[in-house]
Scaffold this motif. Structure first.
Motif, mmCIF file in Angstrom:
data_model
loop_
_atom_site.group_PDB
_atom_site.id
_atom_site.type_symbol
_atom_site.label_atom_id
_atom_site.label_comp_id
_atom_site.label_asym_id
_atom_site.label_seq_id
_atom_site.Cartn_x
_atom_site.Cartn_y
_atom_site.Cartn_z
ATOM 1 N N LEU A 183 1.059 -1.360 -0.096
ATOM 2 C CA LEU A 183 -0.002 0.117 -0.007
ATOM 3 C C LEU A 183 0.980 1.236 -0.076
ATOM 4 C CD1 LEU A 183 -2.725 -1.119 2.740
ATOM 5 C CD2 LEU A 183 -2.959 -0.809 -0.010
ATOM 6 N N CYS A 184 2.043 1.225 0.681
ATOM 7 C CA CYS A 184 2.926 2.323 0.798
ATOM 8 C C CYS A 184 3.475 2.534 -0.678
ATOM 9 C CB CYS A 184 3.926 2.400 1.670
ATOM 10 S SG CYS A 184 3.586 2.018 3.480
ATOM 11 N N ILE A 185 3.720 1.514 -1.581
ATOM 12 C CA ILE A 185 4.321 1.893 -2.893
ATOM 13 C C ILE A 185 3.083 1.620 -4.039
ATOM 14 C CG2 ILE A 185 6.565 1.429 -2.249
ATOM 15 C CD1 ILE A 185 6.230 -1.649 -3.196
ATOM 16 N N LEU A 186 1.732 1.646 -3.613
ATOM 17 C CA LEU A 186 0.868 1.159 -4.565
ATOM 18 C C LEU A 186 0.825 2.061 -5.740
ATOM 19 C CD1 LEU A 186 -1.679 -0.646 -5.094
ATOM 20 C CD2 LEU A 186 -3.027 1.219 -3.772
ATOM 21 N N ARG A 187 0.886 3.200 -5.692
ATOM 22 C CA ARG A 187 0.945 4.275 -6.510
ATOM 23 C C ARG A 187 2.276 4.450 -7.552
ATOM 24 N NH1 ARG A 187 -1.799 9.401 -4.541
ATOM 25 N NH2 ARG A 187 -1.607 9.942 -6.944
ATOM 26 N N GLY A 188 3.109 3.408 -7.383
ATOM 27 C CA GLY A 188 4.461 3.439 -7.706
ATOM 28 C C GLY A 188 5.266 4.192 -6.811
ATOM 29 N N THR A 189 6.640 4.391 -7.159
ATOM 30 C CA THR A 189 7.805 4.617 -6.479
ATOM 31 C C THR A 189 7.300 6.250 -5.934
ATOM 32 O OG1 THR A 189 8.898 5.093 -8.176
ATOM 33 C CG2 THR A 189 9.550 3.416 -7.077
ATOM 34 N N GLU A 190 6.524 6.866 -6.657
ATOM 35 C CA GLU A 190 6.072 8.325 -6.276
ATOM 36 C C GLU A 190 5.518 8.329 -4.838
ATOM 37 O OE1 GLU A 190 5.641 7.194 -9.140
ATOM 38 O OE2 GLU A 190 6.422 8.419 -10.541
ATOM 39 N N SER A 191 4.611 7.505 -4.380
ATOM 40 C CA SER A 191 4.193 7.532 -2.936
ATOM 41 C C SER A 191 4.952 7.495 -1.861
ATOM 42 C CB SER A 191 2.922 6.586 -3.321
ATOM 43 O OG SER A 191 3.535 5.288 -3.249
ATOM 44 N N THR A 192 6.059 6.747 -2.139
ATOM 45 C CA THR A 192 7.178 6.279 -1.189
ATOM 46 C C THR A 192 7.917 7.931 -0.773
ATOM 47 O OG1 THR A 192 7.831 4.590 -2.512
ATOM 48 C CG2 THR A 192 9.521 5.355 -0.791
ATOM 49 N N GLY A 405 10.118 1.554 7.067
ATOM 50 C CA GLY A 405 10.931 2.455 6.553
ATOM 51 C C GLY A 405 11.991 1.836 5.777
ATOM 52 N N SER A 406 12.630 0.784 6.215
ATOM 53 C CA SER A 406 13.740 0.020 5.682
ATOM 54 C C SER A 406 13.160 -1.040 4.631
ATOM 55 C CB SER A 406 14.241 -0.906 6.870
ATOM 56 O OG SER A 406 14.941 -0.139 7.966
ATOM 57 N N MET A 407 11.968 -1.359 4.876
ATOM 58 C CA MET A 407 11.378 -2.240 3.801
ATOM 59 C C MET A 407 11.213 -1.525 2.515
ATOM 60 S SD MET A 407 11.363 -5.585 4.362
ATOM 61 C CE MET A 407 10.168 -5.809 2.792
ATOM 62 N N LEU A 408 10.716 -0.277 2.789
ATOM 63 C CA LEU A 408 10.761 0.726 1.467
ATOM 64 C C LEU A 408 11.774 0.964 0.681
ATOM 65 C CD1 LEU A 408 8.332 3.435 2.691
ATOM 66 C CD2 LEU A 408 7.473 1.409 1.387
ATOM 67 N N GLY A 409 12.883 0.877 1.384
ATOM 68 C CA GLY A 409 14.319 1.214 0.736
ATOM 69 C C GLY A 409 14.570 -0.340 -0.027
ATOM 70 N N ASN A 410 14.413 -1.373 0.583
ATOM 71 C CA ASN A 410 14.771 -2.701 0.195
ATOM 72 C C ASN A 410 14.084 -2.989 -1.161
ATOM 73 O OD1 ASN A 410 16.531 -3.288 2.254
ATOM 74 N ND2 ASN A 410 14.776 -4.370 3.481
ATOM 75 N N THR A 411 12.607 -2.667 -1.097
ATOM 76 C CA THR A 411 11.834 -3.142 -2.208
ATOM 77 C C THR A 411 12.164 -1.994 -3.509
ATOM 78 O OG1 THR A 411 10.038 -1.728 -1.258
ATOM 79 C CG2 THR A 411 9.681 -3.978 -1.087
ATOM 80 N N ALA A 412 12.559 -0.864 -3.134
ATOM 81 C CA ALA A 412 13.020 0.142 -4.041
ATOM 82 C C ALA A 412 14.265 -0.353 -4.885
ATOM 83 C CB ALA A 412 13.316 1.626 -3.552
ATOM 84 N N ALA A 413 15.150 -1.069 -4.044
ATOM 85 C CA ALA A 413 16.363 -1.687 -4.795
ATOM 86 C C ALA A 413 15.880 -2.752 -5.724
ATOM 87 C CB ALA A 413 17.247 -2.297 -3.480
ATOM 88 N N ILE A 414 14.916 -3.443 -5.275
ATOM 89 C CA ILE A 414 14.407 -4.435 -6.311
ATOM 90 C C ILE A 414 13.478 -3.758 -7.575
ATOM 91 C CG2 ILE A 414 13.061 -6.643 -6.535
ATOM 92 C CD1 ILE A 414 13.695 -6.937 -3.493
ATOM 93 N N LEU A 415 12.718 -2.698 -7.348
ATOM 94 C CA LEU A 415 11.746 -2.476 -8.069
ATOM 95 C C LEU A 415 12.181 -1.526 -9.038
ATOM 96 C CD1 LEU A 415 8.691 -1.882 -5.823
ATOM 97 C CD2 LEU A 415 8.944 -3.706 -7.333
ATOM 98 N N THR A 416 13.356 -0.788 -8.615
ATOM 99 C CA THR A 416 13.837 0.386 -9.577
ATOM 100 C C THR A 416 14.700 -0.357 -10.917
ATOM 101 O OG1 THR A 416 14.383 1.881 -7.799
ATOM 102 C CG2 THR A 416 15.501 2.307 -9.809
#
Length: 592
Positions: A183-192, A405-416
């Motif tokens: 849900l934190c990244i639902l609208r793509g990385t912009e919502s992060t 907060g750490s999970m958002l960084g970890n998933t960004a490393a995968i999704l980007t």
């Protein structure tokens, strides 16, 4: 695929994102444990040195690479050299491993949060047995907080071989944790960019509340004195320096690719040098600040246990020897015991097995790390506080914000890197890509909710990233300084931030940091070789304590695969690039 517009609304939002990612659970539990283990205030000396030799320079390097290349980890290192594509892949693999098991901590935090609204707290006392004639035998042999953790939360198996079934309560909590991340990244990385304001600032608010409460607890001063009393002999211990270096290394999140992913969304003119310094200093200050909070609670817990022990001994002596009530106090307990031993030697000898040797120093020396600190020590301290439900809710909300907060960084490393791929991005939306990644990680993560799941969690926590990250960051520094060229990198930085890096940065990048990483790499390999058969801590319900066991052969195979899966990406990527280029040249020659 190069970014067409920045993710962050302003540079402050980017700093908050880095802080939210870098400041995590390791600041709350691992740093206080290391500080306790290696000499209190004396540990701060190697820690600060490693911050300036290793932490700041490597953080600056990763932010600069991501900002200049405008790509995720795979694309950034491929842009430096096609032979380095495996470096980015290795970072994605390590981040995937981390995401799979790290969100289990958030699941546990949800479990404790839901139970925090009960009065009394469910870990405040032992539950009754089935006949309701006494307490559960396992709980009586240990403590209510340990029983709640090992039996109610984990329902832990006696060994890794006894895998057991899936714990549906923990499986639901893990599903909820992944749903929150999605849900934190639902609208793509912009919502992060919006979420990081909350995940970066809320933990500090809770820590401040705990600091105020902690400093007012009885015995808090004992914990702070213990923390800031340096054991300078530990400065001669190589493990103290190694631990300080690895704490800096992992707390900043170097090598995972998350920082490169975050920086790739920056404006090209963003001052990444200033931000590297700010994030590094805030991260380290947070570790020290969290340790002050932790040691004040340590002091309260240790003092409470010590005084409870003394009270039980006094009561036992008073009843056994028919002493006048109030005649024995904590101050004269030693003298009274010596007097009773001299005057009633036989009776005292019979009573001796029941007399505990109460020691405040021994209570403070009891070191607990990782999940033990987060879910046992803190829980034990919270249950003895006034309005314990309130402090329990605040604490586990803080754990969740740190973890998410750490999970958002970890998933960004995968999704980007995935969204950077034209092949994937033109076929799937960001929402679908994010959903697929979250679902796959959640399904694999269900392994950690089995009865033996905590043992697999420890395997991933201990072996999935350590050696891999050392190799990744070593290759990164060599690639920038000696393949891309440090002079060329200087010009890029000058174009971005308006000035060239000082001699300090260049010396750290080219010499000090690589030598330090090589030393760490050699130490870890040597330590593994000298250790012999790898072992783990298993819970023995009959004794109510942890016992040491050897890993079975299939667990050793999994450990080897975890290490190889990421480290082999680097040479394999270079080899595949070399072969593909040779084949292309051969085809061109044949056509000609």
């Amino acid at each position: 695929m190069e970014k067409t517009r920045p993710l962050w609304d302003n540079p402050l939002q980017f700093v908050f994102a880095c802080i939210s990612y870098a400041v995590g659970l390791g600041n709350v539990w691992r740093f206080p444990y290391l500080c306790q283990m290696y000499g209190g205030g004396g540990f701060l000396i190697p820690y600060v040195i490693m911050l300036f030799v290793e932490g700041m320079p490597l953080l600056y390097l990763e932010l600069a690479v991501g900002q200049h290349m405008r790509r995720g980890s795979i694309g950034a290192w491929r842009a430096i050299s096609p032979y380095l594509c495996g470096v980015g892949v290795a970072s994605v693999v390590v981040s995937s491993f981390l995401s799979i098991y790290y969100n289990v901590i958030n699941a546990w935090a949800f479990w404790y949060l839901f139970h925090s609204f009960q009065d009394p707290l469910p870990w405040a006392s032992c539950p009754l047995n089935g006949n309701r004639t006494g307490y559960e035998a396992e709980c009586e042999k240990t403590s209510p907080t340990q029983y709640f953790w090992y039996r109610r939360t984990l329902n832990i198996a006696p060994s890794l071989e006894a895998s057991g079934g899936l714990q549906w309560e923990q499986a639901l909590c893990l599903t909820l944790a992944w749903l929150v991340v999605y849900l934190c990244i639902l609208r793509g990385t912009e919502s992060t960019g919006k979420v990081v304001y909350l995940t970066a600032s809320l933990p500090y608010c809770v820590l401040i509340i705990y600091l105020i409460r902690g400093l007012t607890l009885h015995g808090a001063v004992n914990g702070l004195v213990y923390m800031f009393t340096p054991k300078l002999e530990q400065l001669a211990n190589p493990k103290a320096w190694i631990s300080a270096a690895t704490q800096i290394f992992f707390s900043l999140g170097l090598g995972f690719g998350s920082l490169i992913a975050f920086a790739s969304y920056n404006e090209p003119s963003n001052n990444c040098e200033r931000h590297a310094i700010i994030v590094s200093l805030i991260n380290s200050t947070t570790s020290i600040f969290a340790s002050i909070v932790t040691f004040s609670i340590y002091g309260f817990k240790a003092t409470f246990n010590y005084e409870s022990c003394v009270s039980k001994v006094i009561l036992l002596l008073t009843n056994a020897f028919d002493l006048e009530e109030g005649s024995v106090t904590a101050d004269n307990l030693g003298e009274t015991k010596a007097h009773l031993l001299a005057t009633h030697p036989h009776q005292y000898a019979e009573l001796l097995p029941q007399l505990k040797n109460c020691s405040l120093e021994a209570e403070l020396d009891t070191a607990v790390q990782g999940t033990g600190l987060a879910f046992i020590v803190y829980s034990e301290a919270i249950k003895n506080m006034e309005v314990s439900q309130l402090y329990s809710v605040l604490y586990f909300v803080m754990l969740l914000t740190l973890g998410i907060g750490s999970m958002l960084g970890n998933t960004a490393a995968i999704l980007t890197p995935l969204t950077d791929s034209k092949f994937i991005a033109t076929r799937l939306s960001k929402e679908v890509i994010s959903g697929i990644v979250c679902v796959i990680n959640c399904i694999i993560g269900l392994t950690f909710t089995m009865e033996a799941g905590n043992y697999w969690f420890d395997i991933f926590n201990d072996y999935a990233a350590t050696l891999s990250l050392l190799l990744i960051v070593l290759v990164e520094t060599i690639a920038v300084c000696y393949i891309y060229g440090i002079r060329r990198f200087e010009k890029d930085l000058h174009a971005m931030i308006g000035h060239k890096p000082s001699w300090y940065w260049k010396i750290m990048w080219a010499f000090a940091s690589p030598l330090l990483i090589i030393s760490l790499f050699i130490f870890y390999i040597t330590d593994y070789i000298l250790t012999g058969t790898l072992q783990y801590q298993a819970w023995d319900a009959t004794q109510g304590q942890l016992v040491t066991k050897d890993y079975p052969s299939y667990a050793l195979a999994v450990i080897g695969l975890l290490v190889a899966a990421s480290t082999m990406c680097i040479p394999m990527g270079a080899l595949i690039t070399f072969i593909s280029r040779r084949l292309k040249r051969k085809n061109i020659c044949m056509v000609a």
